[in-house]
Design an enzyme around this catalytic site. Structure first.
Site, short mmCIF file in Angstrom:
data_model
loop_
_atom_site.label_atom_id
_atom_site.label_comp_id
_atom_site.label_asym_id
_atom_site.label_seq_id
_atom_site.Cartn_x
_atom_site.Cartn_y
_atom_site.Cartn_z
N CYS A 68 38.13 42.83 44.52
CA CYS A 68 39.39 42.19 44.14
C CYS A 68 40.41 43.21 43.67
O CYS A 68 41.62 43.06 43.94
CB CYS A 68 39.14 41.16 43.03
SG CYS A 68 38.58 41.84 41.45
N HIS A 106 38.25 39.43 37.03
CA HIS A 106 38.73 39.24 38.40
C HIS A 106 40.25 39.35 38.46
O HIS A 106 40.95 38.94 37.53
CB HIS A 106 38.29 37.86 38.90
CG HIS A 106 38.66 37.55 40.31
ND1 HIS A 106 38.29 38.36 41.37
CD2 HIS A 106 39.40 36.55 40.85
CE1 HIS A 106 38.77 37.84 42.50
NE2 HIS A 106 39.45 36.76 42.21
N ASP A 121 44.11 34.50 46.89
CA ASP A 121 42.97 35.34 46.53
C ASP A 121 42.22 35.79 47.78
O ASP A 121 41.47 35.03 48.38
CB ASP A 121 42.04 34.56 45.60
CG ASP A 121 40.98 35.43 44.95
OD1 ASP A 121 40.82 36.60 45.37
OD2 ASP A 121 40.31 34.95 44.01
#
Length: 256
Positions: A68, A106, A121
């Site tokens: 991420c 995250h 995302d």
């Protein structure tokens, strides 16, 4: 920007609208895998101050994928260059919170577009949303799965369920805008973890995921999960050869 768009199969897709955002999001997930192995900490932990150009070459051009911190950061840059209004957000999973106590486990993004807000995302191993998720109270369906946002005190829980599974939390977050520097605490945590880690590896730390047309596949350690049209299949991989083959096929996109 043009090289990026070509790599994810979206050459010429430069519109600033919901349809284009959906296409960019899904095609990115299909073209570039989540690959925890690209987060190489052998020469130090860098989440805040990363070389974005070098990361782009490794993660996108070479197609090795990333985490991420790499993929959502690069995607935010792409969307911003295209003209989208992007805000960086932070989230944490139950497992991540238990391990670190940090709410910045995250990194993902929010896009404001035509009076609406969308969760974006492309850096979560899955299973999770394949296309951007509208910030609203309604249950949203994608490829056989359902998603909803539920308030939990001061945080918002992103929940997901398949065709025959119950609601489960993907991660929790707030709408607070973040800066890259907010992840300094995560860097410090990872440094401590790496220093203390002396255990065997034996494939248990593998974490990779990829999206296909109607679902996702995730390999976490020896646990192999496939979601296809909302139907989930989970199995444990015991053989080393099969495990290595699955990793290779998932990262290359040659899985079934």
């Amino acid at each position: 920007m043009h090289r990026y768009l070509e790599r994810i199969g979206c050459a010429g897709e430069t519109g600033v609208d919901v349809a284009t955002l959906r296409k960019l999001h899904k095609r990115h997930l299909m073209a570039i895998p989540y690959n925890g192995a690209t987060q190489d900490f052998s020469d130090g932990v860098r989440i805040v101050d990363i070389d974005e150009d070098a990361t782009f070459d490794t993660s996108v051009v070479q197609g090795r994928g990333g985490t991420c911190f790499q993929l959502n950061r690069l995607f935010a840059r792409l969307l911003t260059e295209l003209g989208y209004d992007v805000t960086v957000l932070a989230a944490s999973t139950a497992e991540g919170w238990e391990a670190s106590g940090l709410d910045v486990e995250h990194m993902f993004n929010r896009v404001a577009l035509d009076g609406d807000e969308w969760l974006v995302d492309v850096g979560y191993p899955g299973p999770s949303y394949v296309e951007p998720l509208l910030v609203c109270d309604a249950v949203q369906s994608q490829y056989g799965c359902q998603y909803r946002l539920v308030e939990r005190g001061s945080r918002i829980a992103l929940q997901r369920r398949g065709r025959i599974t119950r609601w489960g939390v993907v991660y929790t977050f707030t709408m607070q805008p973040r800066q890259w520097s907010d992840w300094k605490g995560m860097e410090d945590f990872l440094i401590r973890e790496i220093t203390a880690d002396t255990g065997p590896q034996d494939g248990q730390k593998i974490l990779c995921g990829r999206t296909f047309e109607n679902g996702q596949v995730v390999l976490k350690g020896r646990r192999h999960l496939t979601v296809r049209d909302g139907r989930e299949e989970i199995r444990t991989i015991t053989g080393d050869d099969e495990h290595e083959q699955l990793v290779s096929h998932l990262l290359s996109g040659e899985f079934r």
